[in-house]
Design an enzyme around this catalytic site. Structure first.
Site, PDB file in Angstrom:
ATOM      1  N   CYS A   1      -0.493   4.149   2.171  1.00 60.14           N
ATOM      2  CA  CYS A   1      -0.290   3.995   3.620  1.00 60.14           C
ATOM      3  C   CYS A   1       1.167   4.228   4.006  1.00 60.14           C
ATOM      4  CB  CYS A   1      -0.648   2.572   4.091  1.00 60.14           C
ATOM      5  SG  CYS A   1      -2.084   1.868   3.329  1.00 60.14           S
ATOM      6  N   ASP A   2       2.087   3.677   3.225  1.00 58.81           N
ATOM      7  CA  ASP A   2       3.481   3.602   3.684  1.00 58.81           C
ATOM      8  C   ASP A   2       4.432   4.558   2.984  1.00 58.81           C
ATOM      9  OD1 ASP A   2       2.651   1.638   5.412  1.00 58.81           O
ATOM     10  OD2 ASP A   2       3.071   0.014   4.012  1.00 58.81           O
TER      11      ASP A   2
ATOM     12  N   CYS B   1       0.828  -1.202   0.000  1.00 58.99           N
ATOM     13  CA  CYS B   1       0.000   0.000   0.000  1.00 58.99           C
ATOM     14  C   CYS B   1       0.865   1.256   0.000  1.00 58.99           C
ATOM     15  CB  CYS B   1      -0.922  -0.001   1.225  1.00 58.99           C
ATOM     16  SG  CYS B   1      -1.915   1.485   1.345  1.00 58.99           S
TER      17      CYS B   1
END
Ligand code: NAP
Length: 315
Positions: A139-140, A136
């Protein structure tokens, strides 16, 4: 007493489930939408959506799903936040068993459980998950400010997220197993014009090597038989999706070789009163817009089935 018997049960709260829920709530059907996390599905972790009609300037995935959820809430759709353990979809009364043991029953079920990122299945992938290996980018990505990272995949997700990652990383290497991308032309143009993105064509990652701090490098197997190493601190695996079908009665339903549910063009599965919509369905294009379209079609098919049940045709 809490209600557990419905006309319609929608399992999954991504774009398909929310759209089915919107139609059902507006149709005043006794409906419950069961979702295990937050409503919104995979789009919640999509950085930017530039192809949803009506949003001229594009919209953040999270914001689009907030709007879809708010729209459904306006019509008071009942929601149950719980994980489905199993389903029995045969017969007139369908039974959905939750992990708590509670049973929810209904006359129709619309399966909108979606899909999840596919894995490469190479050494280091499991071990270094969360320590440099990610599925992701939204997200990261911020963890990789000014670092050199790599993305594997050549589809829309890989290229869109590689572009997103250039906001943080100093260099993003896209590794693709062929010499042409599958991603849509406009994304390709943007990626080829982006100075921070480099490509390694005709190659596969065969191993992820770690050190005490996490991912350190990738072993790359080139299609011409040679190998090389690429030093990176982050590695994003963006190679498509696998169905969220663990809770489905796969022996009762018909699925394709990948485990996605086969439906007709009205979203009907082979079981009467059971429909599938969105990414869980066997189909070629998995877009937010067609997940929403599937959800609407499935709900209308279910409504039609319910009205036939209420007033069966003369023999
Ligand atoms: P996808 O379109 O299936 O692409 C997967 C990519 O990963 C392909 O380039 C494929 O290579 C590669 N791949 C698959 N298995 C691999 C392996 N074992 N090793 C190395 N590479 C591998 O998946 P996606 O990009 O996640 O997209 C999923 C769906 O969502 C698609 O329908 C897509 O159009 C849609 N989507 C749309 C948007 C948008 O419209 N903005 C954004 C994201 C996703 P090959 O090309 O060689 O097969």
């Amino acid at each position: 007493m809490k209600k557990t018997d419905y006309q319609m049960i929608i399992v999954g709260g991504g774009p398909a489930g929310l759209t089915a829920g919107l139609y059902a709530a507006r149709g005043r059907l006794e409906t419950v939408l069961i979702e295990k996390g937050a409503t919104g599905g995979q789009v919640l972790v999509t950085d930017w959506v530039d192809n949803y009609p009506g949003f001229y300037d594009g919209i953040a995935g999270f914001e689009l799903m907030e709007k879809m959820t708010a729209h459904v809430n306006r019509f008071d759709l009942e929601k149950k936040f719980a994980t489905v353990a199993s389903m029995n979809l045969q017969g007139e009364q369908k039974v959905i068993t939750l992990e708590s043991g509670e049973e929810v029953t209904g006359q129709t079920v619309i399966i909108c459980t979606g899909a999840k990122p596919r894995k490469l299945g190479i050494p280091g992938e499991e071990e270094l998950l969360g320590q440099g290996v990610s599925y992701c980018a939204t997200c990261d990505g911020p963890f990789y400010r000014d670092q050199e990272i790599a993305v594997v995949g050549g589809g829309n997700t890989a290229i869109q997220e590689a572009l997103h990652l250039t906001k943080f990383a100093s260099k993003v290497t896209v590794i693709h197993r062929r010499d042409t991308l599958r991603a849509t032309a406009i994304l390709q143009e943007k990626a080829f014009a982006e100075e921070k993105i480099e490509f390694i064509w005709d190659a596969q990652v065969s191993e992820i090597i770690g050190n005490d701090e996490g991912v350190a490098s990738l072993k790359i197997q080139h299609n011409d038989g040679t190998t090389s190493d690429l030093g990176v601190t982050g590695f994003f695996v963006l190679i498509g999706v696998a169905p969220n079908n663990e809770m489905l009665p796969l022996k009762q339903l018909e699925t394709d070789a990948g485990g996605f549910i086969i439906t007709d063009h009205e979203m009907c599965t082979k079981l009467p009163g059971v429909y599938a919509a969105g990414d869980i369905r066997s189909k070629n294009s998995r877009q937010i817009i067609n997940a929403a379209g599937d959800g609407a079609t499935a709900e209308l098919s279910a409504e039609h089935y319910l009205s036939n049940m209420a007033s069966p045709a003369n023999p």
